[in-house]
Motif scaffolding. Structure first.
Motif, PDB file in Angstrom:
ATOM      1  N   MET A   1      36.870  20.324  61.403  1.00 57.11           N
ATOM      2  CA  MET A   1      35.822  19.372  61.781  1.00 57.11           C
ATOM      3  C   MET A   1      35.911  18.099  60.945  1.00 57.11           C
ATOM      4  N   VAL A   2      36.212  18.252  59.667  1.00 56.73           N
ATOM      5  CA  VAL A   2      36.329  17.068  58.813  1.00 56.73           C
ATOM      6  C   VAL A   2      37.423  16.154  59.340  1.00 56.73           C
ATOM      7  N   TRP A   3      38.584  16.743  59.612  1.00 56.06           N
ATOM      8  CA  TRP A   3      39.699  15.899  60.060  1.00 56.06           C
ATOM      9  C   TRP A   3      39.448  15.305  61.438  1.00 56.06           C
ATOM     10  N   LEU A   4      38.772  16.078  62.278  1.00 57.85           N
ATOM     11  CA  LEU A   4      38.423  15.496  63.574  1.00 57.85           C
ATOM     12  C   LEU A   4      37.468  14.324  63.370  1.00 57.85           C
ATOM     13  N   GLY A   5      36.554  14.492  62.418  1.00 53.91           N
ATOM     14  CA  GLY A   5      35.617  13.407  62.117  1.00 53.91           C
ATOM     15  C   GLY A   5      36.362  12.151  61.697  1.00 53.91           C
ATOM     16  N   VAL A   6      37.355  12.315  60.830  1.00 53.37           N
ATOM     17  CA  VAL A   6      38.155  11.159  60.396  1.00 53.37           C
ATOM     18  C   VAL A   6      38.856  10.537  61.600  1.00 53.37           C
ATOM     19  N   THR A   7      39.394  11.396  62.459  1.00 56.80           N
ATOM     20  CA  THR A   7      40.086  10.899  63.657  1.00 56.80           C
ATOM     21  C   THR A   7      39.152  10.030  64.487  1.00 56.80           C
TER      22      THR A   7
ATOM     23  N   TRP B   1      44.722  12.931  72.630  1.00 57.41           N
ATOM     24  CA  TRP B   1      44.695  11.901  71.612  1.00 57.41           C
ATOM     25  C   TRP B   1      46.109  11.431  71.249  1.00 57.41           C
ATOM     26  N   HIS B   2      47.025  12.370  71.122  1.00 54.20           N
ATOM     27  CA  HIS B   2      48.415  11.990  70.837  1.00 54.20           C
ATOM     28  C   HIS B   2      48.980  11.116  71.951  1.00 54.20           C
ATOM     29  N   PHE B   3      48.645  11.515  73.172  1.00 50.88           N
ATOM     30  CA  PHE B   3      49.175  10.764  74.306  1.00 50.88           C
ATOM     31  C   PHE B   3      48.706   9.307  74.241  1.00 50.88           C
ATOM     32  N   ILE B   4      47.430   9.130  73.966  1.00 48.81           N
ATOM     33  CA  ILE B   4      46.881   7.786  73.855  1.00 48.81           C
ATOM     34  C   ILE B   4      47.629   6.984  72.792  1.00 48.81           C
ATOM     35  N   ASP B   5      47.944   7.693  71.729  1.00 46.76           N
ATOM     36  CA  ASP B   5      48.646   7.061  70.630  1.00 46.76           C
ATOM     37  C   ASP B   5      50.050   6.614  71.060  1.00 46.76           C
ATOM     38  N   VAL B   6      50.743   7.488  71.768  1.00 45.88           N
ATOM     39  CA  VAL B   6      52.096   7.156  72.217  1.00 45.88           C
ATOM     40  C   VAL B   6      52.049   5.945  73.148  1.00 45.88           C
TER      41      VAL B   6
ATOM     42  N   LEU C   1      45.450   3.596  64.682  1.00 42.14           N
ATOM     43  CA  LEU C   1      45.646   4.610  65.714  1.00 42.14           C
ATOM     44  C   LEU C   1      46.705   5.630  65.302  1.00 42.14           C
ATOM     45  N   LEU C   2      47.777   5.143  64.674  1.00 43.26           N
ATOM     46  CA  LEU C   2      48.812   6.079  64.230  1.00 43.26           C
ATOM     47  C   LEU C   2      48.234   7.053  63.214  1.00 43.26           C
ATOM     48  N   THR C   3      47.440   6.519  62.290  1.00 48.49           N
ATOM     49  CA  THR C   3      46.843   7.403  61.292  1.00 48.49           C
ATOM     50  C   THR C   3      45.930   8.424  61.958  1.00 48.49           C
ATOM     51  N   SER C   4      45.200   7.972  62.976  1.00 45.86           N
ATOM     52  CA  SER C   4      44.285   8.910  63.632  1.00 45.86           C
ATOM     53  C   SER C   4      45.053  10.034  64.310  1.00 45.86           C
ATOM     54  N   SER C   5      46.254   9.723  64.759  1.00 47.68           N
ATOM     55  CA  SER C   5      47.073  10.782  65.346  1.00 47.68           C
ATOM     56  C   SER C   5      47.445  11.803  64.276  1.00 47.68           C
ATOM     57  N   LEU C   6      47.796  11.284  63.094  1.00 52.89           N
ATOM     58  CA  LEU C   6      48.151  12.165  61.988  1.00 52.89           C
ATOM     59  C   LEU C   6      46.960  13.043  61.597  1.00 52.89           C
ATOM     60  N   THR C   7      45.797  12.441  61.526  1.00 50.54           N
ATOM     61  CA  THR C   7      44.638  13.237  61.107  1.00 50.54           C
ATOM     62  C   THR C   7      44.307  14.294  62.162  1.00 50.54           C
ATOM     63  N   SER C   8      44.577  13.986  63.422  1.00 50.55           N
ATOM     64  CA  SER C   8      44.305  15.018  64.429  1.00 50.55           C
ATOM     65  C   SER C   8      45.317  16.156  64.309  1.00 50.55           C
ATOM     66  N   VAL C   9      46.517  15.839  63.821  1.00 51.15           N
ATOM     67  CA  VAL C   9      47.472  16.914  63.550  1.00 51.15           C
ATOM     68  C   VAL C   9      46.933  17.821  62.447  1.00 51.15           C
ATOM     69  N   TYR C  10      46.378  17.211  61.383  1.00 52.21           N
ATOM     70  CA  TYR C  10      45.772  18.024  60.329  1.00 52.21           C
ATOM     71  C   TYR C  10      44.693  18.923  60.906  1.00 52.21           C
TER      72      TYR C  10
END
Ligand code: HEM
Ligand SMILES: [Cu+2]
Lengths: 619, 207
Positions: free
Chosen positions: B100-106, B186-191, B77-86
């Protein structure tokens, strides 16, 4: 499209117009009508309660029905009458007061209304589907979790859905007030009503989720077999009390703050003076909002939290009386030396001051934790909260309706009938509730179906019931006034009361885009400043140009309808899993509508400058 | 601004999510909404803390939880937050395909998180008979963690919907705020998960 045009197109088009409207002024009408109907329901329930308590050992209604009556009366009045009536005022007035053409989220605004409305319907359907909730408006566990039948389930689902609507409405007003103010309208130039709505919306935002969670826990316990409130399985019933009051106490300030705003507007307009101590008023409002979150446990003094917690909450509670007192004095000083006009709106406001002060005083008495062991759950508490809620919120709503009626409907309510509304209601109110202080002190418990002869309670209860009939008379005269005014009174001018704020600078009722040109605000009481410099209208802040408007949409109605259907599914799947199909259908409808909303572009349209120049833009 | 300028802007500003009034409103409104969500989760946390030892004779937190699994979930989940930042970084640079690629990874990370969570629940139910109904702890645990899981699922469906809807047309001033707000969510969920990890799992294991 104005209402008049829609009516010419026939009744069907008129209904469709209101089902799909995203215009805050029409949503205000919807809130007013729906809230008004629920107010009448709640009033009817109140009359039945008072008839039952008219004489000792009465058998007017059964004990079970009595429990349903008190539960539905409280729940209806708080959630389905007071809240929406305030939302009606907020919708009708706030965008106009800040010089905005619209609210920040017109679509969500409509969604908020429909959620509230369908939630209210669910709650009231219970009457016809095996019995209403009967565990009190506070629904304490385990009374509520073990109440047989489906009554409390209707309470849970109804409040959950309408609560979501309220939360959405709160966010909408927060963003509207932060982002949509006309040029020059700094925070410290906002009319006090707008300020109080702002603080109330903040309270909604931070208080309602606690209720949401409480209701979820109760829903899970009642419908899905969880054991949050089942002591045998390690559950803890006090959690409900905390969650309910963490919401519940801020809720009473959610109700009272907007009418504090109303009174501020009315006092200043009808004393022809600017509000005394404007910045102190703003400060007091914010402080009340803040302290409102620190006092919830004063409802739980007798729960057994211990002396330390009780003392802390007693002190914070008493502290709230300070900013409230500041307000009372500022209102008095606003009138002091003013050119006072005793209009109906003013009459309600003046009557509010002593009435509410009594309510505040009994509040401080209740806040003394040790003494509260005596008062708690007696008619003394009933008297207290009716003094603040009726004497504050209801008086305020009446004042506001008489004040802003021309802005909402284009006609000034008949003044004579207005006064005829006031006097029976005012006298009836004090007859009903003043005596209840003493009934309470003599030991009459609240929520009891009967009292017995020979305990000194007979006369007091009879007086109380007689008072209730006077209040009902006042309400009936008000309804008559609404009808009478619609047919007999002349059209109102833009500014019938020589007002001070921006809503009086545009026609009554305003065109659907509110302001042809956004006004430039040069200080507090923006319109008054222009008037005192001899100008007739606001200086525009922009040249005449195209106006962006949102499209109407049926989706908010559909989303709410989906939840309404799902609500019944949740309630009845306990009896038979087949009912789960309703849950899926309903949630499918709601999520489907959300999906459509997400993928379909909705950018709105523009009214063109040329059309505005022509016929005042009346399309 | 005309609708045409919004849907087909001649050039994208640096903060496309706040370039229109609608975008600004959405941005602010969503922050307020997250404020409300914070109270919602705070209430759930409070409930959990009040009931965390109410095992009713069933298994307690110490016995149930395995930190290895939860650690992996946290990393996902932490990584997914990072990828959404990208993704948002590329949005601001108007690079739609990279976004779109980074959202896909997220989204992929999010779904794998959910997979682990389902496995975790399955494990507790079948190995320990620890259910939503077996004790107040069970009710509180599944409600808190389940609410979070539900948020994850909703967030995933939301992001996927946005991606599918806009795949063919690229970024504009109308959909940029939507993407941005979804990433905030998404960040909120992560926090929230970080708090769940600490309060539920770590404190449940050692505290
Ligand atoms: C000076 C301000 C106030 C103080 C110190 C105060 C204090 C209290 C206290 C201590 C109680 C609990 C009594 C008990 O159950 O034993 C109470 C009950 C209540 N108050 Fe107030 N109050 C104040 C203002 C208000 C206002 C402005 C409202 C609403 C607009 C309000 C609405 C209520 C309601 C609805 C209840 C009863 C809830 C129930 O048990 O059903 N109060 N108040
Ligand atoms: Cu209170």
């Amino acid at each position: 499209m104005s209402t008049a045009v829609a009516q010419k197109k026939g009744f069907g088009a008129f209904i469709w117009d209101y089902l799909t409207t995203v215009d805050h002024k029409k949503i205000a009408h919807l809130y007013l009508v729906a809230g008004g109907l629920f107010f009448l329901m709640g009033g009817l329930e109140a009359m039945i309660i008072r008839i039952q308590l008219m004489k000792p050992d009465n058998e007017f209604i059964s004990a079970g029905l009595y429990n349903e009556m008190i539960t539905m009366h409280g729940t209806t009045m708080i959630f389905l009458a007071a809240m929406p009536l305030l939302f009606a005022l907020m919708n009708a007035v706030v965008p106009l007061q800040i010089g905005a053409r619209d609210v920040a989220f017109p679509f969500l605004n409509s969604l908020g209304f429909w959620l509230f409305f369908f939630g209210g319907l669910i709650l009231n359907f219970s009457w016809f589907m095996g019995g209403a909730p009967d565990a009190g408006w506070t629904a304490y566990a385990p009374l509520s979790t073990t109440s047989p039948g489906h009554g409390v389930d209707f309470y849970v689902m109804g409040l959950q859905i309408s609560g979501a609507g309220t939360l959405i409405g709160g966010i909408n007003f927060l963003v509207t007030i932060v982002n949509m103010r006309a040029p020059g309208m700094s925070y410290m130039r906002m009319p006090l009503f707008t300020w109080t709505v702002f603080v109330t919306s903040t309270l909604i935002l931070f208080a309602f989720p606690a209720l949401t969670v409480g209701l979820f826990l109760m829903m899970f316990d009642r419908m899905f077999g969880s054991v949050f409130f089942d002591v045998a399985a390690g559950g803890n019933v006090i959690i409900w009390e905390h969650l309910f009051w963490i919401f519940g106490h801020p809720e009473v300030y959610i109700l009272i703050l907007p009418v504090f705003g109303v009174f501020s507007e009315v006092f200043s307009t009808f004393s022809r003076k600017r509000l005394f101590g404007y910045s102190a008023m703003v400060f007091a409002t914010v402080l009340i909002g803040f302290l409102g979150f620190m006092v919830w446990a004063h409802h739980m003094f007798t729960t057994g939290m211990g002396p330390v917690a009780n003392s802390i909450f007693a002190v914070t509670t008493m502290a709230i009386a300070v900013p409230t007192g500041i307000k009372i004095f500022n209102w008095l000083f606003t009138m002091w030396g003013g050119t006072i006009q005793m209009t109906t709106a003013m009459l309600w406001s003046v009557a509010f001051i002593p009435t509410f002060t009594i309510g505040g005083m009994t509040g401080v008495m209740l806040a003394a934790a040790a003494a509260d062991y005596q008062y708690h759950d007696t008619y003394f508490v009933v008297a207290h909260f009716h003094y603040v809620i009726v004497g504050g919120v209801v008086f305020g709503i009446f004042a506001a309706l008489h004040y802003w009626w021309p802005k909402m409907f284009g006609k000034v309510l008949n003044e004579k009938l207005g006064k005829w509304t006031f006097w029976p209601f005012f006298i009836g109110f004090h007859l009903t509730f003043f005596i209840q202080h003493f009934l309470g002190l003599m030991g009459m418990p609240r929520r009891y179906w009967k009292f017995l002869e020979g305990q000194g309670l007979d006369t007091g209860n009879l007086i109380s019931t007689i008072g209730a009939f006077f209040m009902a008379l006042g309400v009936i005269i008000f309804l008559w006034n609404v009808i009478y005014t619609a047919f007999k009174e002349p059209k109102a001018s833009a500014d019938p009361f020589d007002g001070r704020t921006l809503e009086w600078s545009i026609p009554s009722p305003p065109p659907f885009y509110n302001f042809k040109q956004t006004p430039l605000v040069r200080g507090l009481d923006a319109l008054w400043i222009e008037k005192s410099e001899g100008k007739k209208a606001m200086t525009p802040a922009e040249p005449l140009g195209d106006i962006h408007m949102p499209y109407g949409s049926i989706l908010p109605f559909v989303m709410s309808l989906g939840l309404f259907i799902a609500g019944f599914g949740f309630i009845y799947q306990v009896d038979n899993p087949v009912w789960l199909s309703l849950v899926f259908i309903g949630m499918g409808i709601t999520l489907g509508a959300m999906f459509v909303r997400s993928v379909k572009d909705d950018l709105g349209y523009h009214i063109h400058k040329e059309d505005l120049e022509k016929g005042d833009g009346q399309l | 601004m005309s609708n045409e300028d919004i849907l087909n802007p001649k050039q994208m500003p640096h903060e496309p999510e706040k370039a229109t009034l609608e975008g600004k409103n959405k941005f602010l409104g969503f922050w307020f909404f997250l404020g409300g969500e914070t109270v919602l989760f705070a209430s759930l946390f409070g409930t959990f803390l009040a009931l965390k030892d109410s095992t009713a004779g069933g298994p307690g937190t110490e016995e149930l939880f395995g930190l290895e699994l939860v650690f992996v979930m946290t990393m996902l989940l932490l990584t997914s937050s990072l990828t959404s930042v990208y993704a948002m970084y590329h949005m601001k640079n108007n690079n739609f395909s990279k976004m779109m690629v980074w959202l896909g990874v997220t989204v992929a990370l999010g779904f794998s998180f959910l997979g682990f969570e389902l496995y975790e629940f399955y494990h507790y139910i079948h190995e320990y008979e620890f259910t939503f109904r077996s004790s107040a702890l069970g009710s509180a645990f599944y409600t808190l963690v389940g609410f979070h899981g539900g948020h994850v699922l909703f967030g995933l469906l939301w992001i996927v919907t946005l991606m599918a809807r806009n795949a063919k047309r690229g970024l504009n001033l109308y959909n940029a705020p939507k993407f941005y707000v979804a990433s905030l969510y998404w960040h909120f969920i992560d926090v929230v998960w970080v708090f769940i990890f600490t309060v539920v799992y770590l404190m449940g294991k050692v505290g």
